[in-house]
Scaffold this motif. Structure first.
Motif, PDB file in Angstrom:
ATOM      1  N   GLU A 313       0.815  -1.222   0.000  1.00  0.00           N
ATOM      2  CA  GLU A 313       0.000   0.000   0.000  1.00  0.00           C
ATOM      3  C   GLU A 313       0.852   1.277   0.000  1.00  0.00           C
ATOM      4  O   GLU A 313       0.366   2.348  -0.359  1.00  0.00           O
ATOM      5  N   TYR A 314       2.092   1.159   0.421  1.00  0.00           N
ATOM      6  CA  TYR A 314       2.959   2.344   0.469  1.00  0.00           C
ATOM      7  C   TYR A 314       4.203   2.198  -0.411  1.00  0.00           C
ATOM      8  O   TYR A 314       4.342   2.879  -1.428  1.00  0.00           O
ATOM      9  N   LYS A 315       5.111   1.287  -0.058  1.00  0.00           N
ATOM     10  CA  LYS A 315       6.376   1.157  -0.792  1.00  0.00           C
ATOM     11  C   LYS A 315       6.163   0.909  -2.277  1.00  0.00           C
ATOM     12  O   LYS A 315       6.776   1.565  -3.130  1.00  0.00           O
ATOM     13  N   ASN A 316       5.299  -0.031  -2.646  1.00  0.00           N
ATOM     14  CA  ASN A 316       5.083  -0.360  -4.048  1.00  0.00           C
ATOM     15  C   ASN A 316       4.435   0.788  -4.822  1.00  0.00           C
ATOM     16  O   ASN A 316       4.589   0.879  -6.042  1.00  0.00           O
ATOM     17  N   LYS A 317       3.743   1.645  -4.103  1.00  0.00           N
ATOM     18  CA  LYS A 317       3.092   2.793  -4.756  1.00  0.00           C
ATOM     19  C   LYS A 317       3.951   4.049  -4.696  1.00  0.00           C
ATOM     20  O   LYS A 317       3.505   5.128  -5.085  1.00  0.00           O
ATOM     21  N   GLY A 318       5.181   3.892  -4.173  1.00  0.00           N
ATOM     22  CA  GLY A 318       6.089   5.042  -4.100  1.00  0.00           C
ATOM     23  C   GLY A 318       5.722   6.044  -3.028  1.00  0.00           C
ATOM     24  O   GLY A 318       6.113   7.218  -3.103  1.00  0.00           O
ATOM     25  N   LEU A 319       4.958   5.595  -2.030  1.00  0.00           N
ATOM     26  CA  LEU A 319       4.509   6.481  -0.959  1.00  0.00           C
ATOM     27  C   LEU A 319       5.309   6.240   0.323  1.00  0.00           C
ATOM     28  O   LEU A 319       5.772   5.129   0.567  1.00  0.00           O
ATOM     29  N   LYS A 320       5.431   7.248   1.136  1.00  0.00           N
ATOM     30  CA  LYS A 320       6.112   7.117   2.415  1.00  0.00           C
ATOM     31  C   LYS A 320       5.114   6.616   3.457  1.00  0.00           C
ATOM     32  O   LYS A 320       4.046   7.189   3.646  1.00  0.00           O
ATOM     33  N   ALA A 321       5.453   5.528   4.110  1.00  0.00           N
ATOM     34  CA  ALA A 321       4.554   4.936   5.109  1.00  0.00           C
ATOM     35  C   ALA A 321       4.542   5.781   6.376  1.00  0.00           C
ATOM     36  O   ALA A 321       5.539   6.426   6.718  1.00  0.00           O
ATOM     37  N   PRO A 322       3.411   5.789   7.108  1.00  0.00           N
ATOM     38  CA  PRO A 322       3.360   6.499   8.395  1.00  0.00           C
ATOM     39  C   PRO A 322       4.438   5.965   9.338  1.00  0.00           C
ATOM     40  O   PRO A 322       4.840   4.803   9.263  1.00  0.00           O
ATOM     41  N   CYS A 323       4.885   6.808  10.229  1.00  0.00           N
ATOM     42  CA  CYS A 323       5.979   6.463  11.138  1.00  0.00           C
ATOM     43  C   CYS A 323       5.667   5.198  11.950  1.00  0.00           C
ATOM     44  O   CYS A 323       6.514   4.321  12.124  1.00  0.00           O
ATOM     45  N   GLY A 324       4.440   5.117  12.458  1.00  0.00           N
ATOM     46  CA  GLY A 324       4.054   3.964  13.281  1.00  0.00           C
ATOM     47  C   GLY A 324       4.114   2.673  12.499  1.00  0.00           C
ATOM     48  O   GLY A 324       4.609   1.648  12.989  1.00  0.00           O
ATOM     49  N   LEU A 325       3.625   2.697  11.243  1.00  0.00           N
ATOM     50  CA  LEU A 325       3.644   1.506  10.400  1.00  0.00           C
ATOM     51  C   LEU A 325       5.077   1.116  10.052  1.00  0.00           C
ATOM     52  O   LEU A 325       5.440  -0.062  10.071  1.00  0.00           O
ATOM     53  N   SER A 326       5.927   2.131   9.776  1.00  0.00           N
ATOM     54  CA  SER A 326       7.332   1.861   9.436  1.00  0.00           C
ATOM     55  C   SER A 326       8.055   1.206  10.604  1.00  0.00           C
ATOM     56  O   SER A 326       8.821   0.253  10.414  1.00  0.00           O
ATOM     57  N   THR A 327       7.785   1.695  11.800  1.00  0.00           N
ATOM     58  CA  THR A 327       8.435   1.138  12.990  1.00  0.00           C
ATOM     59  C   THR A 327       7.977  -0.298  13.232  1.00  0.00           C
ATOM     60  O   THR A 327       8.782  -1.190  13.522  1.00  0.00           O
ATOM     61  N   LYS A 328       6.686  -0.503  13.105  1.00  0.00           N
ATOM     62  CA  LYS A 328       6.119  -1.843  13.305  1.00  0.00           C
ATOM     63  C   LYS A 328       6.645  -2.820  12.264  1.00  0.00           C
ATOM     64  O   LYS A 328       7.007  -3.964  12.582  1.00  0.00           O
TER      65      LYS A 328
END
Length: 602
Positions: A313-328
């Protein structure tokens, strides 16, 4: 980047890398991995080339290689290319009749064989053949037939060329090598008819190297690739050649049954493979999840969902993931996902090409979610493997990837056939002028035999055109698409969808026998033998419920209405499968005609 002709590639790489490891393989006796340096590799290639010249093998003559994966296969291939000789690979599982057909069609006088089985089959053919003159044996432990007066062990063969005359002959041939020289003839597996020899020239391989360099800048000489698929398969052959071109270390898996062990020992960064391998990973992981405690099951499922959100939903679409999701995600990646990959031996994996058959979106999504870096694609022997594959980011589920640079693809308006044109495309089939006339359009596009659609530069696969069924109600059914839906089910090992000129779709199913036996034990189901278990009403209801779950989104005319459980699997030996594990539908239809007819009785 310099693109060396295969006549000189290994020698040039030896000049660059010297004592660095080029190849490694697991010794069957000691269990240790033995290394072969680039210098040793180059020396063996040159000795092989000189022995071929001394044996009187002519320029552009066809030789056969009938073996499982071994370092000697690569010595033979590149020794042939150094001599401008044509290498014709054969699957180690080929029957005497299959190799006899290839030997006759390609006029093969000299055949290199691997182990005892291949030697026995080859000698059987040689005794009746007016063409095959000599057999050269890789494995020194092979016992010769008492009647055999012509076969030579590979190590003895190499000694024939150790003279100045042979060395001079090879040097002259090497200097005369051109991109137009024929390099290999790869025989198709023949799912619907007679096997055809695909002619690939050095120019085809050189172009494949060039366009892969554009798409794969991340592959370097610090990588290690596991050679697992048969080197007869264009996917593995072209991939290994590409790895050698890049200076990648190649670990050769000698025995397909050992792959789970050798993966853990080698921990490769690269490996090409077919969807079936990853489907088994998917089933195995879900088995583990389902047998875990409620707490651990919750952890596993949350990790997978976190990976799906982050990667898709984020990386493949070239979007930066929310901080909480990135940490998790980072936490799960270093714990759950790393542990999973360590168990499989792929924790160092950076790039895993996947092709050779359709891959279901369900399995694909799971692998992407747990951060296994697969790159799904599509290709044929006739296109020197790759036509398209997934980009690192921005790939589209349901597609087979983005088209390779300088490859032209279009869709035939008449039947939606995928047409391909480019410098990697074969010049045609060996000794098959009529097939060649049918296989190319007037403007030079190759007819793949596959149906699909094109959206911009992204290609979608629909079905093998020859496999398409038309029911008696006039509806077209794509059996591969239905079979792919079922492939991720833990209880279904193999499936053949039936429906051509029938009132409805049915299926022959080979279940995972061990899991059905476990289920029977848990449910207190009594049975005397496997046939008895396959006909048990509770077992049939179980499989029926699994089928219904997977086909709930299909149109009514596409759904499997009846099925038969088989007590024996489809095999290459039984001829239901090709050497690349594709279904031979005509063979299945003929062999199981009685069971099929029974499903359509009122």
């Amino acid at each position: 980047m310099i693109y060396y002709h295969y006549a000189e590639l290994i020698q040039r790489q030896a000049e660059k890398y010297g004592s660095r490891t080029a190849l490694k393989y697991r010794d069957n006796v000691s269990g240790k991995w033995l290394k072969i340096s680039w210098r040793e590799f180059a020396d063996k290639v040159m000795l092989t080339a000189e022995a071929m010249a001394e044996f009187g093998i002519e320029v552009q003559e066809n030789i056969g290689v009938y073996s499982q994966n071994m370092p000697q296969c690569l010595y033979t291939d590149f020794g042939a290319y150094t001599n401008r000789i044509v290498s014709v690979p054969m699957y180690a599982t080929n029957s005497p009749a299959q190799i006899e057909y290839i030997i006759n069609d390609a006029n093969i006088r000299t055949l290199f064989v691997g182990e005892q089985l291949q030697y026995n089959n080859a000698f059987k053919v040689q005794k009746e053949s007016a063409i095959l003159k000599r057999i050269i044996i890789f494995d020194s432990s092979v016992k010769l037939n008492p009647e055999d007066k012509t076969s030579v062990y590979f190590d003895d063969f190499l000694r024939f060329g150790d003279n100045t005359h042979a060395a001079s002959a090879v040097k002259i041939r090497m200097n005369g090598a051109t991109p137009e020289d024929l390099a290999t003839i790869i025989y198709t597996s023949g799912t619907t008819g007679e096997s055809k020899g695909v002619m690939l020239h050095h120019s085809n391989y050189l172009e494949a190297m060039r366009i892969h360099d554009i798409r794969l800048p991340m592959v370097t000489d610090k990588d290690t690739s596991m050679c697992f698929l048969p080197l007869t398969h264009i996917f593995e052959k072209a991939w290994v050649y590409y790895c050698l071109h890049k200076g990648v270390k190649v670990a050769i898996n000698l025995d397909p049954k050992m792959i789970q062990k050798t993966l853990v020992e080698v921990r490769p960064t690269l490996m090409c493979n077919v969807p079936r391998f990853w489907e088994k990973v998917y089933v195995g992981v879900h088995e583990k999840i389902n047998s875990s405690s409620p707490f651990m099951k919750k952890i596993f499922l949350d990790a997978i969902e976190t990976g799906r959100l982050y990667n898709l939903e984020y990386k493949n679409k070239g979007l930066k993931a929310p901080c909480g999701l990135s940490t998790k995600f980072a936490f799960y990646d270093k714990t759950v996902f790393t542990l999973l990959k360590k168990v499989l031996g792929i924790d160092r994996g950076r790039f895993f090409p996947v092709a050779g058959a359709p891959l279901s979106d369900e399995v694909n999504e799971f692998l992407q979610s747990v951060n296994i870096p697969i790159r799904y694609g599509y290709g044929l022997s006739e296109t020197t493997a790759t036509v398209c594959f997934y980009p690192e980011e921005g790939f589209i589920f349901g597609s087979i990837g983005t088209i390779m640079p300088d490859i032209q693809v279009k869709i035939d308006e008449a039947n939606n056939e995928i047409l391909v044109k480019g410098k990697t495309v074969t010049s045609g089939y060996y000794n098959k002028p009529e097939e060649n006339a049918k296989s190319f359009t007037e403007d030079g596009f190759f007819r793949t035999g596959d149906a699909g659609r094109l959206e911009g530069n992204v290609l979608f696969f629909t079905e093998r055109i020859k496999d398409l069924y038309k029911t008696s109600n006039g509806k077209y059914v794509a059996p591969q698409a239905i079979e792919m839906l079922m492939s991720s089910d833990k209880y279904i090992e193999q499936i053949a969808v039936i429906g051509d000129q029938r009132k409805f779709v049915s299926a022959l199913i080979v279940p995972v026998y061990s899991l059905l036996e476990q289920y029977a034990e848990q449910k207190g189901i009594r049975y005397e033998n496997r046939e008895d278990l396959m006909s048990n009403k509770d077992i049939i209801r179980l499989i029926e419920s699994r089928i219904e779950e997977h086909q709930k989104n299909l149109a009514s005319y596409e759904r499997i209405k009846r099925f038969t459980l088989l007590s024996q699997p489809f095999t290459m030996e039984g001829r239901e499968l090709t050497d690349t594990l594709k279904l031979r539908r005509p063979v299945v239809a003929k062999k199981y005609a009685e069971q099929i007819e029974a499903m359509y009785q009122e």
